[in-house]
Scaffold this motif. Structure first.
Motif, mmCIF file in Angstrom:
data_model
loop_
_atom_site.group_PDB
_atom_site.id
_atom_site.type_symbol
_atom_site.label_atom_id
_atom_site.label_comp_id
_atom_site.label_asym_id
_atom_site.label_seq_id
_atom_site.Cartn_x
_atom_site.Cartn_y
_atom_site.Cartn_z
ATOM 1 N N ILE A 270 -4.547 -7.070 -1.593
ATOM 2 C CA ILE A 270 -5.586 -6.390 -1.326
ATOM 3 C C ILE A 270 -6.507 -7.202 -1.133
ATOM 4 O O ILE A 270 -7.647 -6.845 0.275
ATOM 5 N N TYR B 161 1.145 -0.774 0.006
ATOM 6 C CA TYR B 161 0.249 -0.153 0.285
ATOM 7 C C TYR B 161 0.667 1.336 -0.054
ATOM 8 O O TYR B 161 0.610 2.086 -1.176
ATOM 9 N N ALA C 37 -8.372 1.209 1.132
ATOM 10 C CA ALA C 37 -7.831 0.357 -0.174
ATOM 11 C C ALA C 37 -8.865 0.704 -1.000
ATOM 12 O O ALA C 37 -8.437 0.098 -2.003
#
Length: 930
Positions: free
Chosen positions: A500, A480, A527
């Motif tokens: 993810i 991320y 996300a």
């Protein structure tokens, strides 16, 4: 004088040709000159014969045909005067080659000169022998000429010295050696004739004779092991003496080059020493001292000195040298790497690559210099230095070397990043002992050069991540963070999307935090932002868009479970938050409803329906993937895995050509079917086989060959059960032995995770004709042709609770369909409820003979109103004497059920003791009602 007469001088003709402005003018001049020369040849003009031959040689060098002047060469050779002989020999060497039979006439002239001490004529004939030796070998003259050639070696050296001195007029030993070199190279079997004369030449003082003699010894060593042994015994001491004398000699202007005496002789002797000392400890020990002397005495500030030092190093590495001498040689190469001349650095890198296997420890001290060469502006030096660094890596220095290379990756040129990335990935994969270090290095590589990383690299990374349960949270958070700065790197984006989708809840709730890890706050909206940015930044990448849809579907379930778990009784707030996230996810998915890619369009609609109408089974559908087996993936990567072999259809196969699947699982061509049944047959689309591509295993996506839009499913409720894997399993005694049936324990994972199919009860996926339903990961057995049942909405056409009927009941008696003296075929029949047109036939093949049948193939043909599909057979080997059997399932659809009975023509092909046999027959005794 006529400019084109035979009396024209050579210079006049050259001047006329050079004055031509076009090729046509040049051809005209040459044509006229050749005509004049032909006329002179016809008139037997002796006065200007040598002049005409000189002009012919020039015309020959321009590329024009001059074959008509070959006999003139021989006439000039036979002349008494020296100018004529000189031109005759020169023309013979230029105008003729080894394939010309005219050379037979030259023999007598060549035999005369060795016995006559006529130095110039002897030299000319030796040169002729050197150039045209091959024809003499072909014409079986080499025995006679060898005797004459020995006379050259036997010429009294003292006589030549008194008469000619060491001038160019004393050529016999030198030119005889050169001619011998040519002979040895052409006919190695004659090497034994030159061993003793070659060893004697090393005692000469003249450098020209020495160079020729040393080269002859080197060629003899290559041509014959017997000669190598002889020269090793008789020439080792002589070569050491020559090298010592030439290196210690005083200034000699005729041999001096840049302050070094005769570097050419230095190099020739060093090459000969390398041959003599290779694999022989005694010879190597004898020459070690002189090699050390040359390596320390020669200066490296001139090219001549560098050439000698390079040959000296190569000789040290090629013989059984001592450890100290090898260290000295590698240090010399290290000095070469600091040279400003690119050529010297390049040859040093090449030599270091050869020396790694000899003494890699001594090279480690020059590691910093070699790394600097990786950053050189010259592309050739960069690539060679990078290859050398990869050879220097070991378990002790892998981490600092990898750090240096990754740091340079940030500033390297784009055209070099591909090679550099490939080498770094190879180093990390080979020497990684810790998964955490491996993941960190791979993430750095993906962040800097993700566009240059091959698919196999990020596939391997995903396999490692799935097996490192304690590092999954750390990895998804690291991805991320890396995505925020490197969202344009394709490899990084793909791995980030996969992680993810699988571990999104760890990203949001901070699970699996390592002690040294910096905390990061990520919401469910953050996300989803990653997936949205990936879709916008890589709109043309089909793989990224497909992985994004999968990730969105999984996130919609992961976040729902996360909020219900952690928010407890705050149902109203939970509902609002879920509503926002689900709305964003649905909006991103719905954007692909009108996509030009059929797969994305279809899955977008299906995923939207799952989120909207099937929330009760959504969590089961998108469960986390099972751990990917590292050994299985590595086997596939190396091409050695046999767990899930498959055949990927080519374009020709998709267009209707039959596939060569196991045991005749193929739709025979129309011509073959007509031959079997004498009936016409409609073309049936070929079944599409499964593929073992990693990405298909990961996502269930066929990236190479999208499913045609007209593909239909073979049934109704059973297909939906296969899709959702819910309800109790269906027992089926008459199912094909190789059919794929998912286990109940892993049923929920099958919908999206193709790897869960490895836990099924199937014996082998390679024997099934399967098709991959992209983005869903469902394996559906598509029978050819499709069922006539209507196509239903797989997610909306049925209620959420579906019951499945019990066992299939055989309603028709079994029959013996075919029987001969050697083979028996039995058919048993099964009809599924509600499918009167469809029949499953289980064929059992029994071998009645005492011989085993191999490569057994069963083929069948049916009338036009019947549609037939053959599943793979259980085996291709039929045991002898009825000790075993082969079973195969046939799916038959009778479009005129109740009006016309089944009819079938069959053919069985097999091998007995590697001999092909064929049996065929017609079956009409099917039970009524089929």
């Amino acid at each position: 004088m006529n400019p084109f007469s035979s009396g024209t001088r050579l210079r006049d003709m050259i001047r006329a040709i050079r004055a031509c402005k076009t090729a046509a003018e040049e051809r005209a001049v040459v044509r006229k000159e050749c005509a004049a020369i032909r006329a002179a040849v016809s008139d037997n003009d002796q006065e200007y014969r040598h002049r005409n031959l000189a002009k012919l040689m020039f015309i020959h060098m321009l590329g024009y045909p001059t074959h008509f002047g070959q006999m003139e060469c021989l006439k000039l050779i036979a002349s008494a005067g020296f100018p004529e002989k000189r031109i005759g020999y020169l023309g013979l060497m230029l105008l003729l080659d080894e394939r010309q039979e005219v050379l037979m006439l030259v023999t007598n002239s060549l035999k005369q000169y060795p016995t006559e001490i006529s130095t110039i004529q002897t030299s000319i004939s030796l040169v002729l022998l050197y150039v045209l030796w091959g024809i003499f070998v072909l014409l079986k003259w080499h025995g006679i000429l060898l005797l004459k050639l020995n006379d050259y070696f036997k010429v009294e050296t003292q006589t030549l010295r008194k008469k000619f001195g060491y001038s160019i007029c004393a050529p016999s030993p030198k030119q005889a050696a050169l001619c011998s070199i040519r002979i040895v190279r052409k006919v190695p079997d004659l090497a034994e004739n030159f061993m003793s004369p070659a060893a004697a030449l090393l005692k000469e003082k003249h450098h020209g004779v020495l160079i020729a003699g040393v080269q002859l010894c080197a060629d003899l060593c290559k041509a014959s092991s017997e000669a190598l042994g002889y020269l090793r015994k008789n020439c080792t001491e002589g070569s050491v003496r020559i090298l010592r004398d030439v290196s210690n000699s005083s200034y000699a202007p005729e041999y001096d080059i840049s302050g070094i005496t005769d570097p050419f002789l230095h190099i020739r002797v060093l090459k000969l020493m390398r041959m003599l000392g290779q694999g022989d400890v005694d010879a190597s020990e004898f020459i070690n001292d002189i090699l050390a002397q040359v390596a320390t005495k020669i200066e490296s500030n001139k090219n001549a000195g560098n050439a000698i030092l390079y040959e000296c190093v190569e000789t040290i590495m090629g013989i059984e040298a001592t450890g100290g001498l090898r260290v000295l040689a590698i240090n010399i190469l290290g000095r070469f790497l600091s040279n400003r001349d690119n050529n010297i650095r390049y040859v040093a890198l090449n030599m270091l690559m050869k020396s790694v296997v000899v003494d890699s420890q001594a090279m480690q001290r020059h590691r910093t210099t070699i790394l600097e060469c990786v950053k050189d502006s010259d592309a050739s030096i960069r690539k060679r230095a990078l290859e050398l660094v990869c050879l220097l890596v070991n378990d002790t220095n892998v981490k600092p070397l990898t750090k240096e290379l990754i740091d340079y990756l940030e500033v390297s040129d784009e055209e070099f990043k591909g090679d550099l990335t490939e080498k770094i990935c190879s180093i990390v994969e080979r020497f990684s002992s810790e998964k955490l270090w491996y993941i960190d290095q791979m993430l750095k590589i993906l962040s800097e050069a993700g566009n240059h990383v091959k698919d196999e690299v990020w596939h391997s990374l995903i396999v490692v991540i799935s097996n490192a349960a304690d590092l999954q949270g750390y990895t998804v958070r690291s991805l991320y963070k890396a995505f925020q700065t490197s969202s344009l790197q394709v490899g990084l984006v793909r791995v980030a999307l996969w992680c993810i989708g699988e571990y999104g809840e760890m990203l949001v709730n901070g699970a699996g935090m390592l002690a040294a890890e910096e905390p990061v706050t990520v919401t469910e909206s953050d996300a989803i932002d990653v997936v949205e940015v990936a879709l916008k930044s890589h709109s043309s990448d089909f793989t990224i868009r497909a992985m994004s849809l999968i990730a969105l579907l999984k996130l919609s379930s992961l976040f729902a479970c996360f909020f219900v778990m952690h928010l407890g009784l705050l149902y109203e707030m939970t509902s609002q938050l879920l509503c926002i996230s689900c709305r964003r996810i649905r909006e991103l998915i719905i954007q692909h409803k009108g996509n030009f890619e059929l797969e994305l369009q279809q899955r977008s609609i299906e995923f939207n329906n799952i989120i909207q109408k099937h929330k009760n089974i959504q969590s089961s559908l998108v469960e986390r993937m099972p751990v990917l087996d590292e050994s299985t993936y590595l086997g596939r990567k190396d091409g050695s895995s046999t767990d899930v072999p498959a055949v990927k259809p080519s374009k020709a196969n998709l267009s209707g050509t039959s596939l060569n699947l196991q045991n005749g699982v193929t739709k025979p061509p129309a011509a073959s079917m007509g031959d079997l049944l004498d009936l016409s047959s409609d073309d049936v689309p070929a079944t599409k086989s499964s593929t073992s591509d990693f990405l298909q295993d990961l996502l269930g996506i066929d990236l190479g060959t999208p499913v045609p839009s007209g593909a239909a499913f073979s049934g109704g409720s059973d297909i939906l059960m296969d899709l959702l894997s819910i309800g109790s399993p269906i027992p089926n005694d008459s199912s094909p032995p190789n059919s794929v049936s998912s286990s109940v324990a892993n049923s929920s994972a099958v919908a999206l995770d193709k790897f869960s199919s490895l836990t099924s009860t199937s014996s082998s996926l390679s024997s099934e004709a399967l098709t991959i339903d992209p983005l869903r990961g469902i394996e559906q057995i598509i029978r050819s042709p499709p069922s006539t049942a209507p196509i239903v909405d797989l997610l909306d056409g049925f209620s959420n609770h579906i019951s499945v009927s019990g066992n299939e009941k055989p309603d028709f008696p079994a029959i013996t369909a075919f029987e001969s003296n050697s083979l028996k075929i039995a058919f048993s029949f099964t009809k599924l409820p509600g499918r009167q047109h469809d029949t499953q036939i289980k064929a059992t093949f029994t071998n009645k003979s005492s011989n085993e049948y191999t490569d057994f193939i069963f083929q069948a043909a049916v009338p036009k109103f019947i549609q037939l599909h053959l599943d793979p057979a259980s085996s291709s080997t039929l045991p002898a004497s009825g000790k075993g059997s082969i079973t195969q399932t046939l799916s038959v659809t009778n479009s005129q059920h109740g009006q016309k009975p089944l009819a079938m023509r069959v053919r069985m092909a097999y091998k007995v003791n590697n001999q092909d046999l064929l049996e065929q027959g017609q079956i009409t005794s099917f039970p009524p009602g089929l």
